[in-house]
Design an enzyme around this catalytic site. Structure first.
Site, PDB file in Angstrom:
ATOM      1  N   CYS A   1       0.866  -1.173  -0.024  1.00  0.00           N
ATOM      2  CA  CYS A   1      -0.006   0.159  -0.007  1.00  0.00           C
ATOM      3  C   CYS A   1       0.841   1.069  -0.087  1.00  0.00           C
ATOM      4  O   CYS A   1       1.726   1.216   0.497  1.00  0.00           O
ATOM      5  CB  CYS A   1      -0.923   0.018   1.151  1.00  0.00           C
ATOM      6  SG  CYS A   1      -2.015   1.404   1.283  1.00  0.00           S
TER       7      CYS A   1
ATOM      8  N   CYS B   1       0.332   4.954   6.755  1.00  0.00           N
ATOM      9  CA  CYS B   1      -0.059   4.675   8.234  1.00  0.00           C
ATOM     10  C   CYS B   1       0.772   3.989   9.317  1.00  0.00           C
ATOM     11  O   CYS B   1       1.106   2.883   8.928  1.00  0.00           O
ATOM     12  CB  CYS B   1      -1.654   3.954   7.998  1.00  0.00           C
ATOM     13  SG  CYS B   1      -2.571   4.315   6.887  1.00  0.00           S
TER      14      CYS B   1
ATOM     15  N   CYS C   1       0.677   0.370  10.389  1.00  0.00           N
ATOM     16  CA  CYS C   1       0.068  -0.761   9.441  1.00  0.00           C
ATOM     17  C   CYS C   1       1.122  -1.740   8.948  1.00  0.00           C
ATOM     18  O   CYS C   1       2.065  -1.173   8.168  1.00  0.00           O
ATOM     19  CB  CYS C   1      -0.920  -0.231   8.265  1.00  0.00           C
ATOM     20  SG  CYS C   1      -1.598  -1.225   7.442  1.00  0.00           S
TER      21      CYS C   1
ATOM     22  N   CYS D   1     -16.326  -9.133   5.992  1.00  0.00           N
ATOM     23  CA  CYS D   1     -15.832  -8.053   5.929  1.00  0.00           C
ATOM     24  C   CYS D   1     -14.477  -7.982   4.910  1.00  0.00           C
ATOM     25  O   CYS D   1     -13.420  -8.734   5.282  1.00  0.00           O
ATOM     26  CB  CYS D   1     -15.375  -7.255   7.086  1.00  0.00           C
ATOM     27  SG  CYS D   1     -14.721  -5.557   6.788  1.00  0.00           S
TER      28      CYS D   1
ATOM     29  N   CYS E   1     -19.234  -6.436   3.857  1.00  0.00           N
ATOM     30  CA  CYS E   1     -18.794  -5.154   4.449  1.00  0.00           C
ATOM     31  C   CYS E   1     -17.508  -5.081   3.787  1.00  0.00           C
ATOM     32  O   CYS E   1     -17.024  -6.004   3.459  1.00  0.00           O
ATOM     33  CB  CYS E   1     -18.389  -5.142   5.866  1.00  0.00           C
ATOM     34  SG  CYS E   1     -17.641  -3.660   6.499  1.00  0.00           S
TER      35      CYS E   1
ATOM     36  N   CYS F   1     -19.183   2.116   9.204  1.00  0.00           N
ATOM     37  CA  CYS F   1     -18.581   1.387  10.285  1.00  0.00           C
ATOM     38  C   CYS F   1     -17.452   2.185  10.538  1.00  0.00           C
ATOM     39  O   CYS F   1     -16.466   2.162   9.470  1.00  0.00           O
ATOM     40  CB  CYS F   1     -18.355  -0.125   9.730  1.00  0.00           C
ATOM     41  SG  CYS F   1     -16.908  -0.622  10.892  1.00  0.00           S
TER      42      CYS F   1
ATOM     43  N   ARG G   1     -17.406  -2.464  18.430  1.00  0.00           N
ATOM     44  CA  ARG G   1     -16.816  -3.750  18.293  1.00  0.00           C
ATOM     45  C   ARG G   1     -15.444  -3.807  19.183  1.00  0.00           C
ATOM     46  O   ARG G   1     -14.606  -2.926  18.810  1.00  0.00           O
ATOM     47  CB  ARG G   1     -16.501  -3.967  16.890  1.00  0.00           C
ATOM     48  CG  ARG G   1     -15.963  -5.282  16.571  1.00  0.00           C
ATOM     49  CD  ARG G   1     -15.759  -5.652  15.111  1.00  0.00           C
ATOM     50  NE  ARG G   1     -17.235  -5.482  14.325  1.00  0.00           N
ATOM     51  CZ  ARG G   1     -17.351  -4.725  13.378  1.00  0.00           C
ATOM     52  NH1 ARG G   1     -16.322  -3.927  12.897  1.00  0.00           N
ATOM     53  NH2 ARG G   1     -18.580  -4.810  12.861  1.00  0.00           N
TER      54      ARG G   1
END
Ligand code: SAM
Ligand code: DTB
Ligand code: SF4
Length: 330
Positions: free
Chosen positions: A57, A61, A64, A101, A132, A192, A264
Site C-alpha cells: 500500500c 499509516c 500498518c 468484511c 462489508c 462502520c 466492536r
C-alpha cells in the site's frame, strides 16, 4: 439525522473527559445500564475479516503492516479471485459469522476495481451473509455503485483524534477521511467507523476521537475499537502499551456516547485474556472479529471464542439477509 432524544450529537470536550475520569465501577455501571436500554446484553454480533488484496500500500499509516513504506515481511498479493473469496466466505458462514468484511490495502480503489468488488459483494450476499468492505477513500460514484450492489457496511476509520492524526499518517488528511464517510452515508450504506488506541496517544485524544464520532449527524452503525497490534517493522513497534483499564474505559465511553451503535472489540484480542474481554463486553462491546486471522495478523481461534461465549452465556447474533442481484441493480 437521529431523532431519538437519548441520542446526542452535541458532546462538549469536558463532558467526555468527565466520563473518562469517573471511578471505574461508576463508568462501567453507567455503560452497562445504557447498553441494556438498547441491546440484549447477552448477544454479540460476529464478523469475519478477509484481506482480499494484501500489502504494497502507498499510504504511510504508522501502525500498518501493509504499507509498502515499511519492511514488515507481509507479502504483497493482488486482488483475490471470486472463487477463493467465496470459499472463505462459505467457511465464515459455516463457522457462524453473520457479516463478512473484505479489506483491501488500497489508498483508494480504481473504478475497474469496483466492478470486481461488486461481484464479490453479490457472491457474499448470495450466501446469506451481510457484506462489508474497507477499500480506502471513495468517490460519490463509487459509493453509489457499492450501494447498488447491496453492500451493507463500509468500514473507514478515523483512527485517532484530529490533533494526533499527523503523528500517525501523513499521506492523507483527517478531512479526506470525513469526506469519504460523508459519501458512504449519503449513498445509504451503513457506516462502520472507529479507531485504534494504544498508539501513544493521550486520553484526550481518545476522548476527541469518540466526540468526533458521536457528533456526526448520524452515528456510525458500527464502531470498531482496535487495540494497536504492534507489528515488527512498523514505526509504532515498541510504543508504550496502554493500561488495560484505559482500554476498557474507552469501550465504556463509546457505549455511553453511541448508545445504539454496535461497539466492536476489534483488533488486539489476541493479547487480551478472557477476563479482560469479559470486562469489555460488560462495558458495552457487542461485536467482535471472529476467525483466526484479522487481515494479516492473528486473532483468537474460533473455538476459543465460542468457548468464551459459552462460559459467559453469550450467543452470537443471527440475522436474515436479503439477497440482491448486482447485475440487475447496476
Ligand atoms: N486500506 C484501507 C484503509 O486504510 O481504509 C482499508 C484497510 S485498513 C488495514 C483498515 C483499518 O485497519 C485501519 O484503518 C486501521 O484502523 C486498522 N488497522 C490496521 N493495522 C492495524 C494494527 N496494526 N492494529 C490495529 N488496527 C489496525
Ligand atoms: C477495523 O477497524 N479493524 C480491522 C477492520 N476494521 C478492517 C482491521 C484490523 C487489522 C489489524 C492488523 C492486521 O491484521 O493487518
Ligand atoms: Fe494502506 Fe489501509 Fe494500511 Fe493505511 S491502513 S497503509 S491505507 S492498508
Amino acid at each position: 439525522m437521529d431523532t431519538n432524544a437519548t441520542i446526542r450529537h452535541n458532546w462538549q470536550a469536558d463532558e467526555v473527559l468527565a466520563l473518562f475520569a469517573l471511578p471505574f465501577n461508576d463508568l462501567l455501571f453507567k455503560a452497562q445500564s445504557i447498553h441494556r436500554q438498547h441491546f440484549d446484553p447477552n448477544q454479540v454480533q460476529i464478523s469475519t475479516l478477509l484481506s482480499i488484496k494484501t500489502g504494497g500500500c502507498a499510504e504511510d499509516c504508522a501502525y500498518c503492516p501493509q504499507s509498502a513504506k515499511f519492511s514488515t515481511g507481509v507479502k504483497a498479493q493482488k486482488l483475490m479471485d471470486k472463487e477463493e473469496v467465496m470459499a472463505e466466505a462459505a467457511k465464515a458462514k459455516a463457522a457462524g459469522a453473520s457479516r463478512f468484511c473484505m479489506g483491501a490495502a488500497w489508498r483508494e480503489p480504481k473504478d475497474r476495481d469496483i466492478d470486481k468488488i461488486a461481484e464479490l459483494i453479490e457472491g457474499v450476499k448470495s450466501l446469506g451473509l451481510e457484506a462489508c468492505a474497507t477499500l480506502g477513500m471513495l468517490t460519490d460514484t463509487q459509493a453509489a455503485r457499492l450501494k447498488s450492489c447491496g453492500l451493507d457496511y463500509y468500514n473507514h476509520n478515523l483512527d485517532t483524534s484530529e490533533e494526533y492524526y499527523d503523528k500517525i499518517i501523513t499521506t492523507r488528511t483527517y478531512q479526506d477521511r470525513l469526506d469519504t464517510l460523508e459519501r458512504v452515508r449519503t449513498a445509504g450504506i451503513n457506516v462502520c467507523c472507529g479507531g485504534i488506541v494504544g498508539m501513544g496517544e493521550e486520553e484526550h485524544d481518545r476522548a476527541e476521537m469518540l466526540r468526533t464520532l458521536a457528533n456526526m449527524p448520524s452515528h456510525p452503525e458500527s464502531v470498531p475499537i482496535n487495540l494497536l497490534v504492534q507489528v515488527d517493522g512498523t514505526p509504532l513497534k515498541g510504543t508504550n502499551e496502554l493500561d488495560p483499564f484505559d482500554f476498557v474505559r474507552t469501550i465504556a465511553v463509546a457505549r455511553i456516547m453511541l448508545p445504539k451503535s454496535f461497539v466492536r472489540l476489534s483488533a488486539g484480542r489476541e493479547a487480551m485474556n478472557e477476563q479482560m474481554q469479559a470486562m469489555c463486553f460488560f462495558a458495552g462491546a457487542n461485536s467482535i472479529f471472529y476467525g483466526e486471522k484479522l487481515l494479516t495478523t492473528p486473532n483468537p481461534e474460533a473455538d476459543k471464542d465460542m468457548a468464551l461465549f459459552s462460559k459467559l452465556g453469550i450467543s452470537p447474533l443471527t440475522l436474515q439477509v436479503e439477497k440482491k442481484d448486482c447485475a440487475a441493480a447496476a
